[in-house]
Structures are given as structure tokens and as C-alpha cells.
Design a protein around this motif. Structure first.
Motif, PDB file in Angstrom:
ATOM      1  N   ARG A  96       0.827  -1.220   0.000  1.00  0.00           N
ATOM      2  CA  ARG A  96       0.000   0.000   0.000  1.00  0.00           C
ATOM      3  C   ARG A  96       0.856   1.262   0.000  1.00  0.00           C
ATOM      4  NH1 ARG A  96      -1.666   3.389   3.849  1.00  0.00           N
ATOM      5  NH2 ARG A  96      -0.744   2.101   5.481  1.00  0.00           N
ATOM      6  N   LEU A  97       1.907   1.301   0.843  1.00  0.00           N
ATOM      7  CA  LEU A  97       2.714   2.516   0.935  1.00  0.00           C
ATOM      8  C   LEU A  97       3.502   2.761  -0.346  1.00  0.00           C
ATOM      9  CD1 LEU A  97       4.007   2.373   4.618  1.00  0.00           C
ATOM     10  CD2 LEU A  97       2.175   3.770   3.662  1.00  0.00           C
ATOM     11  N   LEU A  98       4.033   1.692  -0.929  1.00  0.00           N
ATOM     12  CA  LEU A  98       4.729   1.864  -2.201  1.00  0.00           C
ATOM     13  C   LEU A  98       3.772   2.352  -3.284  1.00  0.00           C
ATOM     14  CD1 LEU A  98       7.200  -1.153  -2.558  1.00  0.00           C
ATOM     15  CD2 LEU A  98       7.779   1.272  -2.415  1.00  0.00           C
ATOM     16  N   LEU A  99       2.564   1.819  -3.277  1.00  0.00           N
ATOM     17  CA  LEU A  99       1.581   2.236  -4.275  1.00  0.00           C
ATOM     18  C   LEU A  99       1.241   3.715  -4.122  1.00  0.00           C
ATOM     19  CD1 LEU A  99      -0.277   1.535  -6.587  1.00  0.00           C
ATOM     20  CD2 LEU A  99      -1.982   0.741  -4.929  1.00  0.00           C
ATOM     21  N   LEU A 100       1.139   4.189  -2.888  1.00  0.00           N
ATOM     22  CA  LEU A 100       0.864   5.614  -2.668  1.00  0.00           C
ATOM     23  C   LEU A 100       1.983   6.478  -3.234  1.00  0.00           C
ATOM     24  CD1 LEU A 100      -0.564   5.594   0.981  1.00  0.00           C
ATOM     25  CD2 LEU A 100      -1.826   6.046  -1.146  1.00  0.00           C
ATOM     26  N   GLU A 101       3.222   6.035  -3.073  1.00  0.00           N
ATOM     27  CA  GLU A 101       4.340   6.792  -3.635  1.00  0.00           C
ATOM     28  C   GLU A 101       4.325   6.744  -5.155  1.00  0.00           C
ATOM     29  OE1 GLU A 101       6.778   8.824  -2.276  1.00  0.00           O
ATOM     30  OE2 GLU A 101       5.410   8.648  -0.563  1.00  0.00           O
ATOM     31  N   LEU A 102       4.001   5.581  -5.702  1.00  0.00           N
ATOM     32  CA  LEU A 102       3.941   5.455  -7.160  1.00  0.00           C
ATOM     33  C   LEU A 102       2.923   6.409  -7.770  1.00  0.00           C
ATOM     34  CD1 LEU A 102       4.143   1.559  -7.443  1.00  0.00           C
ATOM     35  CD2 LEU A 102       5.778   3.153  -8.477  1.00  0.00           C
ATOM     36  N   THR A 103       1.775   6.547  -7.118  1.00  0.00           N
ATOM     37  CA  THR A 103       0.720   7.411  -7.675  1.00  0.00           C
ATOM     38  C   THR A 103       1.155   8.876  -7.712  1.00  0.00           C
ATOM     39  OG1 THR A 103      -0.347   7.608  -5.497  1.00  0.00           O
ATOM     40  CG2 THR A 103      -1.117   5.850  -6.948  1.00  0.00           C
ATOM     41  N   LYS A 104       2.064   9.271  -6.836  1.00  0.00           N
ATOM     42  CA  LYS A 104       2.558  10.656  -6.847  1.00  0.00           C
ATOM     43  C   LYS A 104       3.312  10.964  -8.127  1.00  0.00           C
ATOM     44  CE  LYS A 104       3.115  10.861  -1.810  1.00  0.00           C
ATOM     45  NZ  LYS A 104       4.095  11.004  -0.689  1.00  0.00           N
ATOM     46  N   HIS A 105       3.807   9.925  -8.781  1.00  0.00           N
ATOM     47  CA  HIS A 105       4.580  10.098 -10.016  1.00  0.00           C
ATOM     48  C   HIS A 105       3.802   9.644 -11.246  1.00  0.00           C
ATOM     49  CE1 HIS A 105       8.438  11.007  -7.926  1.00  0.00           C
ATOM     50  NE2 HIS A 105       7.895  10.281  -6.974  1.00  0.00           N
ATOM     51  N   GLY A 106       2.502   9.434 -11.085  1.00  0.00           N
ATOM     52  CA  GLY A 106       1.670   9.070 -12.220  1.00  0.00           C
ATOM     53  C   GLY A 106       1.617   7.593 -12.534  1.00  0.00           C
ATOM     54  N   PHE A 107       2.135   6.749 -11.650  1.00  0.00           N
ATOM     55  CA  PHE A 107       2.064   5.306 -11.843  1.00  0.00           C
ATOM     56  C   PHE A 107       0.808   4.762 -11.169  1.00  0.00           C
ATOM     57  CE2 PHE A 107       6.672   6.200 -12.003  1.00  0.00           C
ATOM     58  CZ  PHE A 107       6.989   5.621 -13.229  1.00  0.00           C
ATOM     59  N   GLY A 108       0.524   3.466 -11.429  1.00  0.00           N
ATOM     60  CA  GLY A 108      -0.642   2.833 -10.831  1.00  0.00           C
ATOM     61  C   GLY A 108      -0.309   1.464 -10.287  1.00  0.00           C
ATOM     62  N   GLU A 109      -1.367   0.724  -9.936  1.00  0.00           N
ATOM     63  CA  GLU A 109      -1.183  -0.586  -9.318  1.00  0.00           C
ATOM     64  C   GLU A 109      -0.424  -1.556 -10.221  1.00  0.00           C
ATOM     65  OE1 GLU A 109      -3.913  -3.869  -6.897  1.00  0.00           O
ATOM     66  OE2 GLU A 109      -4.846  -2.155  -7.913  1.00  0.00           O
ATOM     67  N   ALA A 110      -0.607  -1.428 -11.529  1.00  0.00           N
ATOM     68  CA  ALA A 110       0.087  -2.314 -12.468  1.00  0.00           C
ATOM     69  C   ALA A 110       1.599  -2.107 -12.450  1.00  0.00           C
ATOM     70  CB  ALA A 110      -0.440  -2.099 -13.886  1.00  0.00           C
ATOM     71  N   ASP A 111       2.043  -0.982 -11.888  1.00  0.00           N
ATOM     72  CA  ASP A 111       3.474  -0.676 -11.839  1.00  0.00           C
ATOM     73  C   ASP A 111       4.131  -1.165 -10.560  1.00  0.00           C
ATOM     74  OD1 ASP A 111       3.646   0.965 -14.334  1.00  0.00           O
ATOM     75  OD2 ASP A 111       2.190   2.192 -13.238  1.00  0.00           O
ATOM     76  N   LEU A 112       3.365  -1.824  -9.699  1.00  0.00           N
ATOM     77  CA  LEU A 112       3.906  -2.350  -8.453  1.00  0.00           C
ATOM     78  C   LEU A 112       4.558  -3.702  -8.747  1.00  0.00           C
ATOM     79  CD1 LEU A 112       4.081  -1.645  -5.437  1.00  0.00           C
ATOM     80  CD2 LEU A 112       1.972  -2.940  -5.100  1.00  0.00           C
ATOM     81  N   HIS A 113       5.735  -3.650  -9.365  1.00  0.00           N
ATOM     82  CA  HIS A 113       6.410  -4.864  -9.806  1.00  0.00           C
ATOM     83  C   HIS A 113       7.356  -5.376  -8.718  1.00  0.00           C
ATOM     84  CE1 HIS A 113       8.824  -1.358 -11.010  1.00  0.00           C
ATOM     85  NE2 HIS A 113       9.870  -2.117 -10.808  1.00  0.00           N
ATOM     86  N   GLY A 114       8.087  -6.445  -9.040  1.00  0.00           N
ATOM     87  CA  GLY A 114       8.986  -7.059  -8.077  1.00  0.00           C
ATOM     88  C   GLY A 114      10.018  -6.080  -7.538  1.00  0.00           C
ATOM     89  N   CYS A 115      10.286  -6.177  -6.239  1.00  0.00           N
ATOM     90  CA  CYS A 115      11.201  -5.232  -5.610  1.00  0.00           C
ATOM     91  C   CYS A 115      12.268  -5.980  -4.818  1.00  0.00           C
ATOM     92  CB  CYS A 115      10.435  -4.277  -4.707  1.00  0.00           C
ATOM     93  SG  CYS A 115       9.787  -5.076  -3.226  1.00  0.00           S
ATOM     94  N   ILE A 116      13.173  -5.222  -4.222  1.00  0.00           N
ATOM     95  CA  ILE A 116      14.206  -5.766  -3.345  1.00  0.00           C
ATOM     96  C   ILE A 116      13.869  -5.381  -1.914  1.00  0.00           C
ATOM     97  CG2 ILE A 116      16.662  -5.775  -2.765  1.00  0.00           C
ATOM     98  CD1 ILE A 116      17.156  -4.842  -5.687  1.00  0.00           C
TER      99      ILE A 116
END
Length: 201
Positions: A96-116
Motif C-alpha cells: 500500500r505505501l509503495l503504491l501511494l508513492e507510485l501514484t505521486k509520479h503518475g504510476f498505478g497498481e500495475a506498476d507495483l512490480h517485483g522489488c528488493i
């Protein structure tokens, strides 16, 4: 140029990082976890965990590895770390927190890809399931990345998805060093670096 930002536990932050700058993450407490997503500033290159691991014959992120994109470019190089294991198999759940940050830059849920998951370690149990290894990271542990192209970096300090321990904050220090040396790299990682440097030269 030097900038330091401290994230408390269960927080998120994002920032652009220019090519050549270093990003140093430091655990501010035991059992810290920093879930990190990386995207090229042109938004075409995204961190690709399977390609990063397969090409460098590893099941973990460790010093001397290049973090690769889905187009085979070098996004960042792990220059050094006090730990030789950072989890990249379990993703960021909840995200959820990463998704909130992504939306600030115009990204969406589909951009929540694999992370470290920096500072976290998982192991395979006797029942063949992944289990969180407590006590892997302690306060003061750190990892340093070098941006190999202009990047957007997203960081969440939510506790690891498999951990029932309280999380800890993480300090993020972005600097412009005079020079950085490439660590010893596998041939595939060297090739990704050469390709990227040719494209951004």
C-alpha cells in the motif's frame, strides 16, 4: 551534493536520483526492511528481478551485482554492503505505501512490480516454504547503490511480509561522489553496464 532523509518505520518515500550518484541505505534499528522499487527516469526501464538473478547466477541481492531492467540495461550497481544477503523473492506485500508513492509520479497498481527487500533474508524451510530469518540485520547495517542512469527510486519501510517483528526506520543518503570504481562483476553485468553507458553517453 549530499542529502539525507530519515524514514521512520512503516513509512514511504521516493526521489529522483541522477546517474553517477550513490544511494546509501542505513538501518536505524534491528530487523529493518527497506522495500525498494527502481524505475528509469524515462519510465521505459523497470527493475527486473528474474533477469537480474538469472544473469548473475544468484537467488539474493549482494555486493557486486548490477540491478538490471527488463531491457537488459543497468539501473544501479550494488557497490558495497555490510550484509551479503538482501531478499528479492518475496516482493512487497502489503504494498500500500509503495503504491501511494507510485501514484505521486503518475504510476498505478500495475506498476507495483517485483522489488528488493534490503536488510531482510529468507530461507527455505524443511517444508519447502520461504521463512523470514530474524536477527539478520541490526542497527547500523548499510548498503550502497550507484545509479547507472537517471532513476526514480521508491522506498517503503513496512516490515517484511513474512516477519511478525516490529520494523525500524532507515536513513537514505544521496551523494555525488568524485569517482566510483566498478566492483568485480560477472560478464553479464559488465555487458549491461557497457550498454547503458553507451546509450547515455
Amino acid at each position: 551534493m549530499s542529502h539525507t532523509h530519515e524514514l521512520p518505520a512503516a513509512a514511504a518515500w521516493s526521489a529522483p536520483v541522477r546517474a553517477g550518484r550513490t544511494v546509501r541505505l542505513t538501518a536505524l534499528g534491528d530487523n529493518a526492511n527497506a522495500s525498494v522499487l527502481i524505475v528509469g527516469a524515462d519510465r521505459l526501464d523497470r527493475l527486473n528481478i528474474p533477469d537480474t538473478l538469472k544473469s548473475q547466477m544468484s537467488a539474493r541481492i549482494k555486493p557486486g551485482m548490477v540491478l538490471m531492467s527488463d531491457r537488459g540495461q543497468a539501473l544501479a550497481t550494488v557497490l558495497d554492503s555490510t550484509l551479503d544477503w538482501h531478499d528479492c523473492l518475496t516482493g512487497a506485500l502489503p504494498g500500500r505505501l509503495l503504491l501511494l508513492e507510485l501514484t505521486k509520479h503518475g504510476f498505478g497498481e500495475a506498476d507495483l512490480h517485483g522489488c528488493i527487500n534490503f536488510f531482510s533474508k529468507v530461507a527455505v524451510s524443511d517444508s519447502a516454504s520461504l521463512e523470514f530469518v530474524p536477527g539478520h540485520a541490526t542497527a547500523g547495517d548499510s548498503v550502497t547503490l550507484r545509479a547507472d542512469q537517471d532513476l526514480l527510486i521508491f522506498i517503503s519501510t513496512t516490515p517484511h511480509a513474512l516477519s511478525d517483528l516490529p520494523g525500524a526506520g532507515v536513513a537514505v543518503q544521496i551523494e555525488t561522489p568524485e569517482h566510483t570504481e566498478d566492483p568485480e562483476l560477472r560478464e553479464e553485468a559488465q555487458r549491461a553496464l557497457r550498454l547503458t553507458r553507451e546509450l547515455i553517453a
